[in-house]
Scaffold this motif. Structure first.
Motif, PDB file in Angstrom:
ATOM      1  N   LEU A  52      44.670  34.894  40.060  1.00 42.58           N
ATOM      2  CA  LEU A  52      44.895  36.300  39.727  1.00 42.58           C
ATOM      3  C   LEU A  52      45.603  36.439  38.377  1.00 42.58           C
ATOM      4  O   LEU A  52      45.292  37.356  37.604  1.00 42.58           O
ATOM      5  CB  LEU A  52      45.706  36.974  40.828  1.00 42.58           C
ATOM      6  N   GLY A  53      46.541  35.551  38.091  1.00 43.58           N
ATOM      7  CA  GLY A  53      47.195  35.591  36.787  1.00 43.58           C
ATOM      8  C   GLY A  53      46.220  35.355  35.655  1.00 43.58           C
ATOM      9  O   GLY A  53      46.251  36.052  34.626  1.00 43.58           O
ATOM     10  N   GLN A  54      45.335  34.366  35.816  1.00 40.84           N
ATOM     11  CA  GLN A  54      44.332  34.098  34.783  1.00 40.84           C
ATOM     12  C   GLN A  54      43.376  35.274  34.637  1.00 40.84           C
ATOM     13  O   GLN A  54      43.012  35.651  33.522  1.00 40.84           O
ATOM     14  CB  GLN A  54      43.561  32.826  35.133  1.00 40.84           C
ATOM     15  N   TRP A  55      42.977  35.863  35.749  1.00 40.22           N
ATOM     16  CA  TRP A  55      42.043  36.991  35.705  1.00 40.22           C
ATOM     17  C   TRP A  55      42.638  38.174  34.971  1.00 40.22           C
ATOM     18  O   TRP A  55      41.969  38.826  34.158  1.00 40.22           O
ATOM     19  CB  TRP A  55      41.655  37.392  37.126  1.00 40.22           C
ATOM     20  N   LEU A  56      43.907  38.482  35.221  1.00 38.94           N
ATOM     21  CA  LEU A  56      44.556  39.599  34.541  1.00 38.94           C
ATOM     22  C   LEU A  56      44.612  39.366  33.031  1.00 38.94           C
ATOM     23  O   LEU A  56      44.336  40.275  32.233  1.00 38.94           O
ATOM     24  CB  LEU A  56      45.961  39.803  35.097  1.00 38.94           C
ATOM     25  N   ALA A  57      44.966  38.135  32.630  1.00 40.50           N
ATOM     26  CA  ALA A  57      45.035  37.825  31.200  1.00 40.50           C
ATOM     27  C   ALA A  57      43.654  37.893  30.561  1.00 40.50           C
ATOM     28  O   ALA A  57      43.492  38.432  29.457  1.00 40.50           O
ATOM     29  CB  ALA A  57      45.643  36.437  31.007  1.00 40.50           C
ATOM     30  N   TRP A  64      31.845  38.589  37.796  1.00 40.71           N
ATOM     31  CA  TRP A  64      33.005  39.026  38.581  1.00 40.71           C
ATOM     32  C   TRP A  64      32.568  39.694  39.882  1.00 40.71           C
ATOM     33  O   TRP A  64      33.173  39.485  40.935  1.00 40.71           O
ATOM     34  CB  TRP A  64      33.858  39.985  37.751  1.00 40.71           C
ATOM     35  N   ASP A 124      36.559  32.223  35.760  1.00 45.17           N
ATOM     36  CA  ASP A 124      37.314  32.678  34.593  1.00 45.17           C
ATOM     37  C   ASP A 124      37.628  31.547  33.625  1.00 45.17           C
ATOM     38  O   ASP A 124      37.775  31.779  32.416  1.00 45.17           O
ATOM     39  CB  ASP A 124      38.603  33.372  35.039  1.00 45.17           C
ATOM     40  N   ARG A 178      41.010  39.551  31.660  1.00 46.62           N
ATOM     41  CA  ARG A 178      40.511  40.931  31.707  1.00 46.62           C
ATOM     42  C   ARG A 178      41.003  41.720  30.503  1.00 46.62           C
ATOM     43  O   ARG A 178      40.240  42.492  29.890  1.00 46.62           O
ATOM     44  CB  ARG A 178      40.959  41.581  33.013  1.00 46.62           C
ATOM     45  N   ARG A 179      42.272  41.555  30.156  1.00 46.08           N
ATOM     46  CA  ARG A 179      42.811  42.237  28.972  1.00 46.08           C
ATOM     47  C   ARG A 179      42.122  41.745  27.702  1.00 46.08           C
ATOM     48  O   ARG A 179      41.801  42.539  26.801  1.00 46.08           O
ATOM     49  CB  ARG A 179      44.319  42.011  28.882  1.00 46.08           C
ATOM     50  N   HIS A 180      41.879  40.435  27.622  1.00 46.24           N
ATOM     51  CA  HIS A 180      41.226  39.895  26.427  1.00 46.24           C
ATOM     52  C   HIS A 180      39.801  40.419  26.297  1.00 46.24           C
ATOM     53  O   HIS A 180      39.376  40.810  25.193  1.00 46.24           O
ATOM     54  CB  HIS A 180      41.204  38.367  26.496  1.00 46.24           C
TER      55      HIS A 180
END
Length: 449
Positions: free
Chosen positions: A199-204, A98, A142, A206-208
């Motif tokens: 950005l949507g994929q990264w946020l999901a 990252w 990602d 990152r939480r995982h």
């Protein structure tokens, strides 16, 4: 039936359903890309379509470069380290990637905007393309990370389906509303969609990762990761992105309209490549297990099965491009028939790939990427020189370079596999009773940190 047998059947069904899901996602994305190209050609004309196609391909190639090998090495390093209990190295690999993309992506974007400004012509097109590079790099990275974490929907849906469908929907909606699209407008949409999906994929993800590796202190082995990742990246470039690289290089010389003709031929021929990918993807998990157990007979039997599933439909389709290729390209517009010769040659190159077998997959599985790196680096250098030179003679000559380069690596990598692991992945093996008996090289199935 025993409990173990029932569990094995359930696992087999699960793998099969997952493979069907992944292939369906990729097929949908391929169809969306094809429809977008046709829509652009029909509404914008060949010149604007050529500019947009070259810019999109450039974003993809530059995005891969910005990952510095972390995308290509993600599945190997995340899975291996977690399997061997080195969750600290798995987390370190993810975080370092990252950071690398956060630095390299904007640097490449800034360089791209600067070059577009100096070049002058098409600044809006190439400026938007440059701004999309950091998001493409993050999306590719990602996607690899999610695959390594066995989050297959998160891996494939944003990168192989969602972004393509969103761009198609936006452009088609604009056409329906009366928007007069040009290459700059399409690339602005493309950059916006890249930002949203990445950005949507990264946020999901990152939480995982935060849940998956909670409480772990990261450890780092950056030099090894980048070195191995770069070696794997060149395999990925030749096996998946070579057509995009060729389009970008040809755009340095060809008029935009001719780039559009070449791109249309590349996309049509790429449908044959999808058939090859689909068959190889279904074989990869079983081949990996057979390599780990040094089961040469099982490997050869499975590879012979792949020949029958892959070669004959691809070769038949390639031959059909001779009488019908011009009509197929006519879907883009009557002037796109100029790419008929290039389509035939590119289809033959995919036929050769199908006949040779999954050599890149086997090279990667058996960890021989370092041994073949000089060959592929040389072929990459030859591509950088020969494609622009051939473009001076037209799109068919460019396709001829692709066929020649493909023939070299097909022959060389097949010979490498015969001499090291003793199996023949090519169509020639279909007539033989079994594989050879060479041992897999020392260090082939080993641990990469």
């Amino acid at each position: 039936m025993s409990h173990d047998g029932s569990r094995g059947i359930r696992a087999l069904i699960g793998h099969g359903l997952r493979a069907v899901s992944v292939l369906s996602i990729r097929a949908g994305g391929t169809v969306a890309v094809f429809l977008l190209q046709v829509l652009m050609a029909r509404t914008m004309g060949a010149t604007e379509t050529g500019l947009a196609a070259a810019a999109m391909s450039a974003v993809l190639v530059a995005g891969l470069a910005a990952t510095a090998g972390y995308q290509a090495g993600s599945t190997r390093f995340i899975v291996q380290n977690e399997t061997l209990g080195r969750r600290d190295l798995a987390l370190g690999f993810i975080r370092r990637g990252w950071v690398v993309v956060a630095v390299a992506g904007p640097l490449l974007a800034a360089a791209g905007v600067t070059l577009a400004w100096v070049w002058g012509d098409g600044f809006a097109v190439w400026g938007c393309a440059a701004l999309a590079v950091p998001f493409m790099a993050l999306l590719l990275l990602d996607s690899g990370y999610a695959h390594g974490c066995a989050r297959f929907t998160l891996s494939f849906l944003p990168s192989a389906f969602l972004r393509q469908v969103l761009v198609l929907a936006a452009v088609a909606g604009g056409v329906a509303a009366g928007v007069a699209w040009d290459a700059a407008g399409v690339m602005a949409v493309f950059a916006a969609v890249m930002a949203v999906t990445a950005l949507g994929q990264w946020l999901a993800l990152r939480r995982h990762v935060a849940r998956r590796l909670a409480g772990v202190t990261p450890a780092y082995d950056t030099r090894h990761w980048i070195g191995t990742g770069v070696e794997l990246s060149i395999l990925l470039l030749f096996s998946g992105l070579y057509g995009d690289l060729v389009v970008v290089l040809a755009a340095l010389v060809l008029p935009p309209a001719d780039v559009a003709y070449l791109n249309a031929a590349v996309r049509f021929a790429g449908v044959l490549g999808f058939v090859v990918y689909a068959v190889n993807a279904t074989l990869e998990p079983r081949l990996s297990a057979l390599v780990a157990h040094e089961d040469h007979g099982g490997m050869q039997a499975l590879l012979r099965l792949g020949v029958h599933l892959r070669v004959w439909p691809v070769l038949a389709a390639a031959l059909l491009t001779v009488p019908f290729g011009g009509a197929l390209l006519g879907l883009f517009g009557a002037d796109f028939r100029a790419g008929h010769g290039a389509l035939v040659v590119l289809a033959l190159s995919h036929g050769l790939i199908a006949a040779t077998g999954p050599v890149f997959m086997l090279i990667s599985i058996t960890r021989q990427q370092r041994a073949v790196f000089p060959l592929l680096a040389g072929l990459l250098a030859a591509t950088l020189v020969l494609v622009p030179a051939a473009a001076l003679a037209g799109v068919t000559a460019v396709a001829g370079v692709v066929l020649a380069v493909t023939a070299v690596w097909c022959v060389a990598l097949r010979r490498r596999l015969l001499s090291t692991i003793g199996v023949d992945p090519s169509v020639l093996a279909a007539a033989r009773a079994g594989g050879l008996s060479h041992p897999i090289p020392a260090g082939a199935p080993g641990h990469d940190r």
